[in-house]
Write an enzyme that holds these catalytic residues in place. Structure first.
Site, short mmCIF file in Angstrom:
data_model
loop_
_atom_site.label_atom_id
_atom_site.label_comp_id
_atom_site.label_asym_id
_atom_site.label_seq_id
_atom_site.Cartn_x
_atom_site.Cartn_y
_atom_site.Cartn_z
N GLU A 93 -47.23 6.80 -2.10
CA GLU A 93 -47.41 7.47 -0.81
C GLU A 93 -47.66 8.97 -0.97
OE1 GLU A 93 -47.76 6.13 2.18
OE2 GLU A 93 -47.63 4.20 1.19
N GLU B 228 -39.83 10.79 6.48
CA GLU B 228 -41.16 10.42 5.97
C GLU B 228 -41.15 8.97 5.47
OE1 GLU B 228 -44.64 11.30 6.23
OE2 GLU B 228 -43.59 13.22 6.17
N GLU C 221 -45.28 2.44 9.63
CA GLU C 221 -46.74 2.30 9.50
C GLU C 221 -47.09 0.99 8.80
OE1 GLU C 221 -48.04 6.98 9.05
OE2 GLU C 221 -48.43 5.62 7.39
N1 LIG Z 1 -53.95 -0.14 14.48
C1 LIG Z 1 -53.99 1.00 15.17
N2 LIG Z 1 -54.20 0.97 16.50
C2 LIG Z 1 -54.23 2.12 17.21
N3 LIG Z 1 -54.09 3.35 16.68
C3 LIG Z 1 -53.88 3.45 15.37
C4 LIG Z 1 -53.83 2.29 14.54
N4 LIG Z 1 -53.62 2.68 13.26
C5 LIG Z 1 -53.53 4.00 13.31
N5 LIG Z 1 -53.67 4.49 14.54
C6 LIG Z 1 -53.63 5.89 14.98
O1 LIG Z 1 -53.92 6.70 13.84
C7 LIG Z 1 -52.77 7.51 13.49
C8 LIG Z 1 -52.65 7.56 12.00
O2 LIG Z 1 -52.31 6.28 11.54
P1 LIG Z 1 -52.20 5.91 10.02
O3 LIG Z 1 -51.56 4.60 9.84
O4 LIG Z 1 -53.53 6.08 9.39
O5 LIG Z 1 -51.19 7.06 9.59
P2 LIG Z 1 -51.38 8.20 8.54
O6 LIG Z 1 -50.29 9.16 8.82
O7 LIG Z 1 -52.80 8.69 8.51
O8 LIG Z 1 -51.10 7.32 7.27
P3 LIG Z 1 -50.85 7.75 5.81
O9 LIG Z 1 -49.38 8.07 5.74
O10 LIG Z 1 -51.22 6.49 5.07
O11 LIG Z 1 -51.75 8.93 5.52
C9 LIG Z 1 -51.58 6.84 14.18
O12 LIG Z 1 -50.53 7.78 14.42
C10 LIG Z 1 -52.22 6.30 15.44
O13 LIG Z 1 -52.36 7.32 16.43
#
Ligand SMILES: Nc1ncnc2c1ncn2[C@@H]1O[C@H](COP(=O)(O)OP(=O)(O)OP(=O)(O)O)[C@@H](O)[C@H]1O
Length: 127
Positions: free
Chosen positions: A30, A71, A78
């Site tokens: 991560e 975190e 997630e």
């Molecule tokens: N399946 C989904 N449906 C709707 N919105 C989503 C979805 N997946 C992600 N999002 C939106 O995108 C944002 C980022 O999601 P993601 O899972 O990519 O988190 P990240 O913080 O970018 O992940 P990482 O820790 O892997 O970098 C979420 O907070 C949400 O607003």
């Protein structure tokens, strides 16, 4: 797997093994956790450089732990959301945003605490 015949100590030891496995997964896969580890290490270096007090060390380490815990939980939410509902969904988005908000709270508090500890020390150097 949980084996009900196992004794208390054996169950607890297995729990520690799973917890260490979780830390290893987080630390090696991560990016957000890797970044927080790096910031935590940087804060430790700063602590030695500025010779912070014992109570400042305790607060700094507690806050670093708070950020890592938030975190890690955010990452777990997630991953669970992606497993349960891999497709785009407004509710999943809100769940992920809320989990990210928890990590955000911890990050904001850590910045404030960092400023409280280090700004007076840095200001003293330049005074
Ligand atoms: N399946 C989904 N449906 C709707 N919105 C989503 C979805 N997946 C992600 N999002 C939106 O995108 C944002 C980022 O999601 P993601 O899972 O990519 O988190 P990240 O913080 O970018 O992940 P990482 O820790 O892997 O970098 C979420 O907070 C949400 O607003």
């Amino acid at each position: 797997m949980n084996n009900s015949k196992d004794g208390f100590v054996k169950k607890r030891l297995r729990g520690i093994k799973f917890a260490l496995k979780g830390i290893w997964i987080l630390a090696t896969t991560e990016d957000s956790i890797k970044a927080q580890f790096f910031i935590g290490l940087f804060a430790i270096v700063l602590g030695f450089l500025f010779n912070i007090s014992l109570s400042e060390w305790m607060i700094q380490l507690t806050i670093t732990g708070l950020v890592l815990v938030a975190e890690a939980l955010n990452t777990a939410v997630e991953k669970m959301a992606d497993f349960i509902h891999p497709n785009f969904d407004k509710k999943i988005g809100i769940i992920k945003d809320v989990a990210a908000g928890a990590a955000g709270f911890a990050a904001i508090i850590s910045i404030i605490v960092g400023c409280i500890i280090y700004i007076p020390k840095i200001a003293y150097i330049f005074s």
